[in-house]
Scaffold this active site. Structure first.
Site, PDB file in Angstrom:
ATOM      1  N   LYS A   1       0.818  -1.214   0.000  1.00  0.00           N
ATOM      2  CA  LYS A   1       0.000   0.000   0.000  1.00  0.00           C
ATOM      3  C   LYS A   1       0.852   1.264   0.000  1.00  0.00           C
ATOM      4  O   LYS A   1       0.461   2.274  -0.580  1.00  0.00           O
ATOM      5  CB  LYS A   1      -0.945  -0.013   1.213  1.00  0.00           C
ATOM      6  CG  LYS A   1      -2.035  -1.075   1.093  1.00  0.00           C
ATOM      7  CD  LYS A   1      -2.984  -1.053   2.280  1.00  0.00           C
ATOM      8  CE  LYS A   1      -4.074  -2.094   2.119  1.00  0.00           C
ATOM      9  NZ  LYS A   1      -5.019  -2.087   3.257  1.00  0.00           N
TER      10      LYS A   1
ATOM     11  N   LYS B   1      -6.670 -10.573  -7.120  1.00  0.00           N
ATOM     12  CA  LYS B   1      -7.772 -10.758  -6.194  1.00  0.00           C
ATOM     13  C   LYS B   1      -8.930  -9.827  -6.539  1.00  0.00           C
ATOM     14  O   LYS B   1      -8.722  -8.682  -6.945  1.00  0.00           O
ATOM     15  CB  LYS B   1      -7.288 -10.485  -4.764  1.00  0.00           C
ATOM     16  CG  LYS B   1      -8.276 -10.859  -3.680  1.00  0.00           C
ATOM     17  CD  LYS B   1      -7.673 -10.596  -2.313  1.00  0.00           C
ATOM     18  CE  LYS B   1      -8.687 -10.875  -1.214  1.00  0.00           C
ATOM     19  NZ  LYS B   1      -8.167 -10.526   0.121  1.00  0.00           N
TER      20      LYS B   1
ATOM     21  N   LYS C   1     -12.529  -4.229  -4.115  1.00  0.00           N
ATOM     22  CA  LYS C   1     -13.444  -3.087  -4.103  1.00  0.00           C
ATOM     23  C   LYS C   1     -12.857  -1.906  -4.857  1.00  0.00           C
ATOM     24  O   LYS C   1     -13.592  -1.044  -5.335  1.00  0.00           O
ATOM     25  CB  LYS C   1     -13.727  -2.664  -2.650  1.00  0.00           C
ATOM     26  CG  LYS C   1     -14.527  -3.665  -1.854  1.00  0.00           C
ATOM     27  CD  LYS C   1     -14.826  -3.166  -0.450  1.00  0.00           C
ATOM     28  CE  LYS C   1     -13.679  -3.417   0.499  1.00  0.00           C
ATOM     29  NZ  LYS C   1     -14.046  -3.121   1.911  1.00  0.00           N
TER      30      LYS C   1
END
Length: 355
Positions: A115, A217, A220
């Site tokens: 991240k 994966k 969202k």
């Protein structure tokens, strides 16, 4: 040997729409665990601040995740459903755990590296330290089990490391106060205040991949809405996304080994198996040798059957925000009472004068 009372804790961040991967990898397991465990399920709204501090819709997102919990079948009366920020003991214990954990442990966290990317120096301190808050979320209730996906196992291992270091650092004080509970660590029986929480990883599709790229994966945050099936999607949207899902030109294999090096086929077979609550072998036995033009409509029909009622119930619940807020308020009060019981003992163990 005395032991910790079995207790399940898990949380979901209120960022973006929940999707099929969240349902199969988390929510459905949350529902099933209610039959065998006492459960605490949390909307971890403070965690959502680590990557993006300013949110225009955090309240709505928190209510949406709560609605998904309830629509999926979580019972807020028999168990506890609340949002994290209602219970300040989470943040209080996280600070103590910041002082227990080592910087080297945090620097090794894969998700922080992913991240933060190349601009690590500009990442928030919260992004680096949030595994301490995650450990506090779990251990403020002295939870014994956490249902997790593969990508969260490293954080749960860190939670265990923090618990073990706290138990070791304060072992004499824990024994003096009589606050320890016996547990096995390897072959040794030790006495500790916090349990070494165990992961619960279940089901044939704990890791659901993108419908547009079987090597990534389902997320969202994917810019393409076609990459995921949202829990709020209606029947037409579900069918359309499965029809457009990326595949290869070969038919489904007649044996499971034939799915190797075919990530999109493997993903769709895994989704079918999870929704039908059967094995991948069962899916191959039924559809082996068939083209995707046959398999995809069957998968779409199954997905609509399983997911449409949840979407409809979510819409009904979200139309009544006062009801959702009442659930969270009640859950927060019950969770807060448990957390305060833990923190009173932590204060004594650490030596904080608060009475």
């Amino acid at each position: 040997m005395s032991s910790f009372k079995p207790l399940v804790f898990s949380g979901v961040q209120p960022t973006g729409n929940l999707h099929l991967g969240n349902y199969l990898g988390a929510l459905r397991n949350f529902v099933a665990l209610q039959a065998s465990h006492d459960c605490i399920y949390c909307v971890v709204d403070m965690h959502s601040l680590t990557a993006t501090l300013v949110h225009d819709d955090l309240v709505d997102q928190t209510r949406s995740i709560t609605a998904a919990f309830l629509a999926s079948g979580i019972d807020p009366k028999k168990h506890i459903v609340f949002n994290q920020s209602r219970v300040p003991q989470h943040a209080e214990l996280a600070w103590i755990f910041n002082c227990v954990a080592r910087i080297g442990w945090m620097n090794r966290m894969t998700q922080f590296k992913d991240k933060a990317g190349k601009d690590r120096e500009n990442a928030s301190l919260g992004l680096l330290a949030y595994p301490s808050l995650m450990a506090a979320d779990i251990l403020v209730y002295r939870a014994t089990h956490v249902p997790v996906g593969d990508d969260q196992k490293q954080h749960l291992e860190l939670t265990r490391d923090i618990a073990q270091k706290f138990n070791n650092d304060f072992s004499a004080r824990i024994a003096e106060l009589g606050y320890g509970t016996e547990m096995k660590v390897g072959e040794e029986v030790v006495n500790g205040f916090f349990p070494l929480t165990e992961p619960l990883i279940e089901g044939p599709a704990t890791r659901v991949m993108s419908l547009r790229d079987g090597t990534k994966k389902m997320s969202k945050s994917d810019p393409s809405d076609l990459a995921r099936i949202n829990l709020t999607d209606d029947a037409d949207a579900i069918a359309r996304k499965i029809k457009k899902a990326k595949t290869d030109p070969e038919p489904l294999p007649s044996e499971l080994q034939g799915l190797e090096n075919r990530p999109e086929a493997q993903n769709l077979v895994g989704i079918y198996a999870a929704l039908a609550e059967c094995s991948r072998e069962d899916v191959i036995a039924e559809f082996g040798g068939q083209q995707f033009s046959v398999f995809k409509p069957a998968l779409a029909e199954l997905a609509v059957e399983k997911l449409s009622p949840i979407a409809a119930e979510m819409r009904r619940i979200q139309a009544d925000p006062a009801y959702i807020d009442g659930i969270l308020r009640d859950g927060g009060e019950r969770a807060g009472a448990l957390a305060e019981e833990t923190m009173k003992k932590v204060h004594e163990i650490v030596g904080l004068l608060t009475n």
